[in-house]
Design an enzyme around this catalytic site. Structure first.
Site, PDB file in Angstrom:
ATOM      1  N   GLN A 131       0.974  -1.188   0.055  1.00 61.63           N
ATOM      2  CA  GLN A 131      -0.046   0.007  -0.128  1.00 61.63           C
ATOM      3  C   GLN A 131       0.861   1.153   0.022  1.00 61.63           C
ATOM      4  O   GLN A 131       1.633   1.154   0.776  1.00 61.63           O
ATOM      5  CB  GLN A 131      -0.760   0.115   1.311  1.00 61.63           C
ATOM      6  CG  GLN A 131      -1.806   1.235   1.335  1.00 61.63           C
ATOM      7  CD  GLN A 131      -2.386   1.368   2.838  1.00 61.63           C
ATOM      8  OE1 GLN A 131      -2.016   1.658   3.770  1.00 61.63           O
ATOM      9  NE2 GLN A 131      -3.805   0.906   2.771  1.00 61.63           N
ATOM     10  N   GLY A 132       0.667   2.009  -1.004  1.00 60.50           N
ATOM     11  CA  GLY A 132       1.421   3.511  -1.087  1.00 60.50           C
ATOM     12  C   GLY A 132       0.583   4.482  -0.517  1.00 60.50           C
ATOM     13  O   GLY A 132      -0.016   5.209  -1.438  1.00 60.50           O
ATOM     14  N   TYR A 133       0.454   4.735   0.764  1.00 61.36           N
ATOM     15  CA  TYR A 133      -0.611   5.751   1.071  1.00 61.36           C
ATOM     16  C   TYR A 133       0.618   6.823   1.715  1.00 61.36           C
ATOM     17  O   TYR A 133       0.736   7.968   1.414  1.00 61.36           O
ATOM     18  CB  TYR A 133      -1.432   5.479   2.181  1.00 61.36           C
ATOM     19  CG  TYR A 133      -2.655   4.985   1.372  1.00 61.36           C
ATOM     20  CD1 TYR A 133      -2.920   4.379   0.249  1.00 61.36           C
ATOM     21  CD2 TYR A 133      -4.074   4.861   2.191  1.00 61.36           C
ATOM     22  CE1 TYR A 133      -3.983   3.959  -0.477  1.00 61.36           C
ATOM     23  CE2 TYR A 133      -5.089   4.134   1.627  1.00 61.36           C
ATOM     24  CZ  TYR A 133      -5.157   3.976   0.321  1.00 61.36           C
ATOM     25  OH  TYR A 133      -6.257   3.491  -0.178  1.00 61.36           O
ATOM     26  N   SER A 134       0.981   6.518   2.894  1.00 59.75           N
ATOM     27  CA  SER A 134       1.831   7.516   3.732  1.00 59.75           C
ATOM     28  C   SER A 134       2.986   8.020   2.867  1.00 59.75           C
ATOM     29  O   SER A 134       3.582   7.302   2.241  1.00 59.75           O
ATOM     30  CB  SER A 134       2.198   6.792   5.047  1.00 59.75           C
ATOM     31  OG  SER A 134       1.127   6.519   5.755  1.00 59.75           O
ATOM     32  N   SER A 166       4.660  -1.236   4.148  1.00 60.71           N
ATOM     33  CA  SER A 166       5.016  -2.817   4.533  1.00 60.71           C
ATOM     34  C   SER A 166       4.964  -3.740   3.238  1.00 60.71           C
ATOM     35  O   SER A 166       4.250  -3.517   2.170  1.00 60.71           O
ATOM     36  CB  SER A 166       3.841  -3.145   5.361  1.00 60.71           C
ATOM     37  OG  SER A 166       3.630  -2.268   6.495  1.00 60.71           O
ATOM     38  N   GLU A 249     -11.662  -1.666   6.858  1.00 60.63           N
ATOM     39  CA  GLU A 249     -10.672  -1.966   7.691  1.00 60.63           C
ATOM     40  C   GLU A 249     -10.915  -2.122   9.006  1.00 60.63           C
ATOM     41  O   GLU A 249     -10.353  -2.984   9.955  1.00 60.63           O
ATOM     42  CB  GLU A 249      -9.303  -1.143   7.475  1.00 60.63           C
ATOM     43  CG  GLU A 249      -8.042  -1.816   7.909  1.00 60.63           C
ATOM     44  CD  GLU A 249      -6.846  -0.818   7.891  1.00 60.63           C
ATOM     45  OE1 GLU A 249      -5.756  -1.367   8.287  1.00 60.63           O
ATOM     46  OE2 GLU A 249      -6.981   0.255   7.427  1.00 60.63           O
ATOM     47  N   GLU A 382      -4.509   8.248  19.567  1.00 55.24           N
ATOM     48  CA  GLU A 382      -5.136   9.719  19.445  1.00 55.24           C
ATOM     49  C   GLU A 382      -6.156   9.930  18.863  1.00 55.24           C
ATOM     50  O   GLU A 382      -7.258  10.382  19.189  1.00 55.24           O
ATOM     51  CB  GLU A 382      -3.806  10.535  19.465  1.00 55.24           C
ATOM     52  CG  GLU A 382      -2.728  10.387  20.568  1.00 55.24           C
ATOM     53  CD  GLU A 382      -1.666   9.402  20.199  1.00 55.24           C
ATOM     54  OE1 GLU A 382      -0.950   9.136  20.926  1.00 55.24           O
ATOM     55  OE2 GLU A 382      -1.923   8.574  19.134  1.00 55.24           O
TER      56      GLU A 382
END
Length: 395
Positions: A131-134, A166, A249, A382
Protein backbone atom coordinates in the site's frame (compact mmCIF):
# COMPACT_ATOMS: atom_id res chain seq x y z
CA UNK A 1 -42.14 -22.70 11.87
CA UNK A 2 -41.73 -20.63 15.05
CA UNK A 3 -39.04 -17.99 15.63
CA UNK A 4 -37.53 -20.28 18.27
CA UNK A 5 -37.28 -23.14 15.78
CA UNK A 6 -35.65 -20.82 13.22
CA UNK A 7 -33.14 -19.61 15.82
CA UNK A 8 -32.36 -23.19 16.85
CA UNK A 9 -31.90 -24.16 13.22
CA UNK A 10 -29.50 -21.29 12.63
CA UNK A 11 -27.52 -22.19 15.75
CA UNK A 12 -27.22 -25.80 14.59
CA UNK A 13 -26.09 -24.69 11.13
CA UNK A 14 -23.43 -22.39 12.57
CA UNK A 15 -22.25 -25.14 14.94
CA UNK A 16 -21.87 -27.54 12.02
CA UNK A 17 -20.03 -24.86 10.07
CA UNK A 18 -17.63 -24.35 12.97
CA UNK A 19 -16.91 -28.10 13.14
CA UNK A 20 -16.20 -28.16 9.40
CA UNK A 21 -13.76 -25.28 9.78
CA UNK A 22 -12.04 -26.91 12.77
CA UNK A 23 -11.58 -30.19 10.92
CA UNK A 24 -10.19 -28.39 7.88
CA UNK A 25 -7.79 -26.21 9.88
CA UNK A 26 -6.35 -29.23 11.70
CA UNK A 27 -5.96 -31.37 8.58
CA UNK A 28 -5.14 -28.87 5.83
CA UNK A 29 -2.87 -26.25 7.38
CA UNK A 30 0.70 -27.61 7.25
CA UNK A 31 2.31 -28.16 10.68
CA UNK A 32 5.37 -26.12 9.70
CA UNK A 33 3.16 -23.09 8.96
CA UNK A 34 1.16 -23.47 12.17
CA UNK A 35 4.38 -23.78 14.14
CA UNK A 36 5.52 -20.34 12.97
CA UNK A 37 2.25 -18.78 14.07
CA UNK A 38 2.12 -20.69 17.35
CA UNK A 39 5.63 -19.56 18.26
CA UNK A 40 4.76 -15.91 17.65
CA UNK A 41 7.38 -15.63 14.92
CA UNK A 42 7.05 -13.25 11.99
CA UNK A 43 4.64 -14.64 9.41
CA UNK A 44 6.39 -14.24 6.07
CA UNK A 45 5.28 -14.25 2.47
CA UNK A 46 6.03 -17.98 2.35
CA UNK A 47 3.50 -18.81 5.08
CA UNK A 48 0.90 -16.37 3.82
CA UNK A 49 1.04 -17.67 0.26
CA UNK A 50 1.25 -21.32 1.26
CA UNK A 51 -1.95 -21.05 3.29
CA UNK A 52 -3.69 -18.84 0.70
CA UNK A 53 -3.20 -21.41 -2.03
CA UNK A 54 -4.70 -24.12 0.19
CA UNK A 55 -7.70 -21.95 1.06
CA UNK A 56 -8.17 -20.97 -2.59
CA UNK A 57 -8.25 -24.61 -3.68
CA UNK A 58 -10.91 -25.24 -1.05
CA UNK A 59 -12.96 -22.27 -2.30
CA UNK A 60 -12.36 -20.28 0.88
CA UNK A 61 -9.71 -17.91 -0.44
CA UNK A 62 -11.78 -14.75 0.08
CA UNK A 63 -14.25 -15.15 2.96
CA UNK A 64 -15.55 -11.58 2.68
CA UNK A 65 -15.96 -11.42 -1.10
CA UNK A 66 -19.23 -12.11 -2.94
CA UNK A 67 -19.52 -15.39 -4.81
CA UNK A 68 -19.66 -13.75 -8.24
CA UNK A 69 -16.09 -12.54 -7.76
CA UNK A 70 -14.66 -15.79 -6.41
CA UNK A 71 -15.53 -15.30 -2.74
CA UNK A 72 -17.45 -17.51 -0.35
CA UNK A 73 -20.57 -15.39 -0.02
CA UNK A 74 -20.57 -16.15 3.72
CA UNK A 75 -22.68 -14.01 6.01
CA UNK A 76 -21.13 -11.89 8.74
CA UNK A 77 -21.57 -14.58 11.40
CA UNK A 78 -19.82 -17.21 9.28
CA UNK A 79 -16.93 -14.85 8.63
CA UNK A 80 -16.61 -14.18 12.35
CA UNK A 81 -16.55 -17.92 13.07
CA UNK A 82 -13.92 -18.42 10.35
CA UNK A 83 -11.59 -15.87 11.95
CA UNK A 84 -12.12 -17.35 15.42
CA UNK A 85 -11.42 -20.93 14.36
CA UNK A 86 -8.37 -20.11 12.25
CA UNK A 87 -6.81 -18.08 15.07
CA UNK A 88 -7.47 -20.84 17.60
CA UNK A 89 -5.82 -23.37 15.26
CA UNK A 90 -2.74 -21.14 14.75
CA UNK A 91 -3.41 -20.73 11.03
CA UNK A 92 -1.97 -17.54 9.47
CA UNK A 93 -4.30 -14.58 9.08
CA UNK A 94 -5.30 -13.76 5.51
CA UNK A 95 -2.95 -11.31 3.83
CA UNK A 96 -4.87 -8.07 4.17
CA UNK A 97 -3.47 -5.85 1.41
CA UNK A 98 -4.87 -7.97 -1.40
CA UNK A 99 -7.90 -9.71 0.08
CA UNK A 100 -9.02 -7.12 2.61
CA UNK A 101 -7.97 -3.83 1.04
CA UNK A 102 -7.50 -3.43 -2.69
CA UNK A 103 -9.63 -6.45 -3.68
CA UNK A 104 -12.87 -5.03 -2.24
CA UNK A 105 -12.00 -1.60 -3.69
CA UNK A 106 -11.62 -3.10 -7.17
CA UNK A 107 -14.93 -4.96 -6.70
CA UNK A 108 -16.66 -1.70 -5.74
CA UNK A 109 -15.01 0.82 -8.06
CA UNK A 110 -13.16 -1.13 -10.75
CA UNK A 111 -14.16 -1.71 -14.35
CA UNK A 112 -15.13 -5.15 -15.65
CA UNK A 113 -11.71 -5.43 -17.28
CA UNK A 114 -9.92 -4.51 -14.04
CA UNK A 115 -11.92 -7.06 -12.06
CA UNK A 116 -11.16 -9.79 -14.59
CA UNK A 117 -7.49 -8.88 -14.61
CA UNK A 118 -6.68 -8.37 -10.93
CA UNK A 119 -9.16 -10.30 -8.76
CA UNK A 120 -8.19 -13.85 -9.81
CA UNK A 121 -4.52 -13.04 -9.19
CA UNK A 122 -5.33 -11.83 -5.67
CA UNK A 123 -7.27 -15.01 -4.97
CA UNK A 124 -4.56 -17.43 -6.07
CA UNK A 125 -1.70 -15.37 -4.66
CA UNK A 126 -0.11 -14.54 -8.03
CA UNK A 127 -0.04 -10.85 -7.09
CA UNK A 128 1.42 -9.75 -3.76
CA UNK A 129 0.35 -6.22 -2.90
CA UNK A 130 1.62 -3.33 -0.82
CA UNK A 131 0.00 0.00 0.00
CA UNK A 132 1.40 3.38 -1.05
CA UNK A 133 -0.44 5.86 1.15
CA UNK A 134 1.80 7.54 3.74
CA UNK A 135 4.45 10.04 2.75
CA UNK A 136 7.00 12.02 4.73
CA UNK A 137 4.84 14.69 6.35
CA UNK A 138 1.59 13.07 5.17
CA UNK A 139 0.60 10.37 7.61
CA UNK A 140 -2.41 11.22 9.74
CA UNK A 141 -3.11 14.11 7.34
CA UNK A 142 -3.12 11.82 4.33
CA UNK A 143 -4.96 14.35 2.16
CA UNK A 144 -1.82 16.52 2.12
CA UNK A 145 0.10 13.95 0.04
CA UNK A 146 2.23 15.31 -2.79
CA UNK A 147 3.28 12.33 -4.93
CA UNK A 148 2.12 13.41 -8.38
CA UNK A 149 0.75 11.67 -11.45
CA UNK A 150 0.48 13.62 -14.70
CA UNK A 151 -1.30 12.29 -17.75
CA UNK A 152 0.97 11.85 -20.76
CA UNK A 153 -0.82 10.21 -23.66
CA UNK A 154 -2.07 6.79 -22.56
CA UNK A 155 0.09 6.78 -19.41
CA UNK A 156 0.33 8.48 -16.06
CA UNK A 157 3.84 9.57 -15.08
CA UNK A 158 4.43 9.32 -11.33
CA UNK A 159 6.98 11.23 -9.25
CA UNK A 160 7.34 11.29 -5.47
CA UNK A 161 7.95 9.16 -2.40
CA UNK A 162 6.01 6.83 -0.12
CA UNK A 163 7.12 5.74 3.34
CA UNK A 164 6.32 3.06 5.95
CA UNK A 165 5.37 0.78 3.04
CA UNK A 166 4.97 -2.73 4.44
CA UNK A 167 6.18 -5.59 2.21
CA UNK A 168 7.25 -3.28 -0.65
CA UNK A 169 10.54 -5.22 -0.88
CA UNK A 170 8.69 -8.43 -1.79
CA UNK A 171 5.52 -7.11 -3.46
CA UNK A 172 5.01 -7.15 -7.21
CA UNK A 173 2.12 -4.63 -7.13
CA UNK A 174 1.37 -1.43 -5.20
CA UNK A 175 -1.93 0.42 -4.94
CA UNK A 176 -1.22 4.04 -4.27
CA UNK A 177 -2.79 7.44 -3.84
CA UNK A 178 -1.39 10.11 -6.15
CA UNK A 179 -2.16 13.76 -6.76
CA UNK A 180 -3.59 14.23 -10.23
CA UNK A 181 -4.70 17.85 -9.68
CA UNK A 182 -3.48 20.77 -7.60
CA UNK A 183 -6.37 23.00 -8.60
CA UNK A 184 -9.20 21.38 -6.61
CA UNK A 185 -9.33 21.13 -2.81
CA UNK A 186 -6.76 18.63 -1.63
CA UNK A 187 -9.15 15.66 -1.20
CA UNK A 188 -10.61 16.13 -4.69
CA UNK A 189 -7.25 16.15 -6.45
CA UNK A 190 -6.28 12.61 -5.38
CA UNK A 191 -6.60 9.46 -7.49
CA UNK A 192 -5.99 5.75 -6.85
CA UNK A 193 -3.76 3.86 -9.25
CA UNK A 194 -2.29 0.34 -9.46
CA UNK A 195 1.40 0.14 -10.25
CA UNK A 196 3.64 -2.88 -11.03
CA UNK A 197 6.63 -2.80 -8.70
CA UNK A 198 9.02 -3.76 -11.50
CA UNK A 199 8.22 -0.52 -13.37
CA UNK A 200 11.26 1.47 -14.46
CA UNK A 201 12.01 4.30 -12.03
CA UNK A 202 10.91 2.62 -8.78
CA UNK A 203 13.47 2.33 -5.99
CA UNK A 204 12.79 0.50 -2.71
CA UNK A 205 14.91 1.17 0.37
CA UNK A 206 14.46 -0.79 3.61
CA UNK A 207 13.57 0.90 6.88
CA UNK A 208 15.19 -1.08 9.66
CA UNK A 209 12.97 -1.12 12.74
CA UNK A 210 13.76 -1.76 16.38
CA UNK A 211 12.21 -5.26 16.30
CA UNK A 212 14.91 -6.49 13.92
CA UNK A 213 12.37 -7.64 11.30
CA UNK A 214 12.33 -6.21 7.81
CA UNK A 215 8.81 -5.22 6.88
CA UNK A 216 8.88 -1.44 6.28
CA UNK A 217 10.33 0.47 3.36
CA UNK A 218 10.65 3.78 1.56
CA UNK A 219 9.56 3.72 -2.08
CA UNK A 220 10.74 6.35 -4.57
CA UNK A 221 9.10 7.08 -7.94
CA UNK A 222 11.12 8.81 -10.65
CA UNK A 223 9.21 9.33 -13.90
CA UNK A 224 7.41 6.01 -13.48
CA UNK A 225 5.05 5.36 -16.39
CA UNK A 226 1.82 3.47 -15.68
CA UNK A 227 -1.05 2.79 -18.12
CA UNK A 228 -4.01 5.08 -17.52
CA UNK A 229 -6.13 1.91 -17.58
CA UNK A 230 -4.72 1.13 -14.12
CA UNK A 231 -6.55 4.07 -12.54
CA UNK A 232 -9.33 2.83 -10.23
CA UNK A 233 -12.58 4.81 -10.26
CA UNK A 234 -12.82 8.36 -11.51
CA UNK A 235 -9.92 10.75 -11.83
CA UNK A 236 -9.71 12.89 -8.69
CA UNK A 237 -12.01 10.57 -6.71
CA UNK A 238 -9.34 8.45 -5.07
CA UNK A 239 -10.26 9.86 -1.68
CA UNK A 240 -13.63 8.11 -1.98
CA UNK A 241 -11.83 4.82 -2.63
CA UNK A 242 -9.46 5.44 0.28
CA UNK A 243 -12.33 6.09 2.70
CA UNK A 244 -14.11 2.95 1.52
CA UNK A 245 -10.96 0.93 2.19
CA UNK A 246 -10.42 2.39 5.66
CA UNK A 247 -14.05 1.84 6.62
CA UNK A 248 -13.81 -1.83 5.69
CA UNK A 249 -10.50 -2.17 7.55
CA UNK A 250 -12.13 -1.11 10.81
CA UNK A 251 -15.43 -2.98 10.51
CA UNK A 252 -16.18 -6.58 11.46
CA UNK A 253 -14.89 -9.05 10.44
CA UNK A 254 -11.58 -7.25 9.73
CA UNK A 255 -11.22 -6.34 13.39
CA UNK A 256 -12.36 -9.85 14.32
CA UNK A 257 -9.06 -11.15 13.01
CA UNK A 258 -7.08 -8.70 15.12
CA UNK A 259 -9.08 -9.48 18.23
CA UNK A 260 -8.84 -13.23 17.78
CA UNK A 261 -5.08 -13.01 17.30
CA UNK A 262 -4.82 -11.01 20.53
CA UNK A 263 -7.06 -13.54 22.30
CA UNK A 264 -4.82 -16.37 21.09
CA UNK A 265 -1.81 -14.46 22.33
CA UNK A 266 -3.30 -14.41 25.83
CA UNK A 267 -2.97 -18.20 25.87
CA UNK A 268 0.65 -18.03 24.73
CA UNK A 269 1.53 -15.47 27.38
CA UNK A 270 -0.19 -17.55 30.08
CA UNK A 271 2.00 -20.49 29.02
CA UNK A 272 5.11 -18.31 29.11
CA UNK A 273 4.20 -16.88 32.50
CA UNK A 274 3.67 -20.40 33.86
CA UNK A 275 7.28 -21.18 32.96
CA UNK A 276 8.30 -18.28 35.19
CA UNK A 277 7.00 -20.28 38.17
CA UNK A 278 9.24 -23.17 37.24
CA UNK A 279 12.09 -20.70 36.97
CA UNK A 280 11.21 -19.47 40.47
CA UNK A 281 10.34 -15.98 39.31
CA UNK A 282 7.57 -14.02 41.02
CA UNK A 283 4.34 -14.98 39.26
CA UNK A 284 1.84 -13.03 41.36
CA UNK A 285 2.23 -9.69 39.57
CA UNK A 286 2.20 -11.40 36.16
CA UNK A 287 -1.00 -13.25 37.09
CA UNK A 288 -2.72 -10.00 38.08
CA UNK A 289 -1.70 -8.24 34.89
CA UNK A 290 -2.83 -11.22 32.82
CA UNK A 291 -6.25 -11.19 34.48
CA UNK A 292 -6.69 -7.53 33.61
CA UNK A 293 -5.66 -8.18 30.01
CA UNK A 294 -8.03 -11.15 29.73
CA UNK A 295 -10.86 -9.00 31.10
CA UNK A 296 -10.25 -6.37 28.43
CA UNK A 297 -10.21 -9.01 25.70
CA UNK A 298 -13.54 -10.38 26.93
CA UNK A 299 -14.94 -6.86 26.99
CA UNK A 300 -13.77 -6.28 23.41
CA UNK A 301 -15.45 -9.52 22.35
CA UNK A 302 -18.75 -8.32 23.81
CA UNK A 303 -18.45 -5.06 21.90
CA UNK A 304 -17.54 -7.01 18.76
CA UNK A 305 -20.58 -9.26 19.16
CA UNK A 306 -22.80 -6.18 19.44
CA UNK A 307 -21.15 -4.59 16.41
CA UNK A 308 -21.56 -7.78 14.40
CA UNK A 309 -25.25 -7.93 15.27
CA UNK A 310 -25.65 -4.27 14.35
CA UNK A 311 -23.94 -4.87 11.01
CA UNK A 312 -26.08 -7.93 10.36
CA UNK A 313 -29.25 -5.90 10.93
CA UNK A 314 -27.90 -2.79 9.16
CA UNK A 315 -27.86 -0.62 12.27
CA UNK A 316 -25.29 2.18 12.75
CA UNK A 317 -22.07 0.98 14.36
CA UNK A 318 -21.16 4.29 15.96
CA UNK A 319 -17.77 4.23 17.68
CA UNK A 320 -17.64 0.48 18.29
CA UNK A 321 -14.91 -0.18 15.66
CA UNK A 322 -12.74 2.56 17.19
CA UNK A 323 -13.21 1.16 20.70
CA UNK A 324 -12.29 -2.37 19.56
CA UNK A 325 -9.22 -1.04 17.78
CA UNK A 326 -8.14 0.87 20.89
CA UNK A 327 -8.58 -2.16 23.14
CA UNK A 328 -6.76 -4.54 20.78
CA UNK A 329 -3.79 -2.19 20.38
CA UNK A 330 -3.49 -1.58 24.10
CA UNK A 331 -3.89 -5.22 25.14
CA UNK A 332 -1.42 -6.44 22.51
CA UNK A 333 1.24 -4.12 23.93
CA UNK A 334 0.48 -5.13 27.52
CA UNK A 335 0.61 -8.83 26.70
CA UNK A 336 4.03 -8.63 25.13
CA UNK A 337 5.22 -6.61 28.13
CA UNK A 338 4.02 -9.39 30.44
CA UNK A 339 5.70 -12.04 28.30
CA UNK A 340 8.95 -10.08 28.27
CA UNK A 341 8.89 -9.90 32.06
CA UNK A 342 8.20 -13.63 32.17
CA UNK A 343 11.18 -14.63 30.03
CA UNK A 344 13.38 -12.35 32.12
CA UNK A 345 15.92 -9.62 31.45
CA UNK A 346 18.51 -12.12 30.21
CA UNK A 347 16.44 -12.53 27.02
CA UNK A 348 16.73 -8.84 26.13
CA UNK A 349 19.74 -9.35 23.86
CA UNK A 350 18.43 -12.45 22.08
CA UNK A 351 17.08 -11.28 18.75
CA UNK A 352 16.11 -13.93 16.25
CA UNK A 353 18.02 -14.00 13.00
CA UNK A 354 16.18 -13.47 9.70
CA UNK A 355 16.13 -17.23 9.13
CA UNK A 356 14.15 -17.76 12.36
CA UNK A 357 17.01 -19.26 14.33
CA UNK A 358 17.55 -17.93 17.81
CA UNK A 359 17.57 -18.58 21.53
CA UNK A 360 14.44 -19.19 23.65
CA UNK A 361 12.76 -15.97 24.65
CA UNK A 362 14.06 -14.00 21.69
CA UNK A 363 10.71 -14.06 19.90
CA UNK A 364 9.01 -12.27 22.77
CA UNK A 365 11.63 -9.52 22.64
CA UNK A 366 10.87 -8.96 18.97
CA UNK A 367 7.12 -9.13 19.54
CA UNK A 368 7.45 -6.57 22.31
CA UNK A 369 9.31 -4.22 19.98
CA UNK A 370 6.95 -4.88 17.09
CA UNK A 371 3.79 -4.13 19.07
CA UNK A 372 5.04 -0.64 19.93
CA UNK A 373 3.60 0.31 16.54
CA UNK A 374 0.15 -1.15 17.24
CA UNK A 375 -1.08 2.17 18.66
CA UNK A 376 -0.06 3.90 15.42
CA UNK A 377 -0.84 1.48 12.57
CA UNK A 378 -4.41 1.40 11.28
CA UNK A 379 -5.30 4.70 12.93
CA UNK A 380 -3.43 6.17 15.89
CA UNK A 381 -4.86 5.77 19.37
CA UNK A 382 -5.00 9.56 19.70
CA UNK A 383 -7.22 9.80 16.61
CA UNK A 384 -9.41 6.90 17.77
CA UNK A 385 -9.89 8.53 21.18
CA UNK A 386 -10.93 11.75 19.47
CA UNK A 387 -13.49 9.81 17.44
CA UNK A 388 -14.91 8.26 20.61
CA UNK A 389 -14.88 11.58 22.49
CA UNK A 390 -16.64 13.41 19.67
CA UNK A 391 -19.36 10.76 19.61
CA UNK A 392 -19.89 10.58 23.36
CA UNK A 393 -19.39 14.24 24.26
CA UNK A 394 -20.67 15.84 21.10
CA UNK A 395 -17.50 17.87 20.76
Amino acid sequence: MSNTEIADGEADAYAAFRRELEDFARSACPPEIRAVVAAGQKVTKREYLGWQKILHEKGWGAPSWPREHGGTGWDIQQRLIFEEVMAEADCPPLYHHGLGHIGPVIIRFGTAEQKARFLPRILDGSDWWCQGYSEPGSGSDLASLSTSARLDGADYVINGQKIWTSHAHEANMIYMLVRTSKEAKKQDGISLILVPMDSKGITVRPIRTIDGWHHLNEVFFDEVRVPAANLIGEVGKGWTCAKYLLERERLPPANVARLELVRRQVTRVVEEAAKAVVGRRDFSSLRYRLLLAEADVKGARVILANATDDLKHQRPLGVQPSVIKLLCSDVAQRLTSIALDAVGPEAAHRFLADDGEGEPGATWVQNYMFTRARTIAGGTSEVQRNVVANELLGA
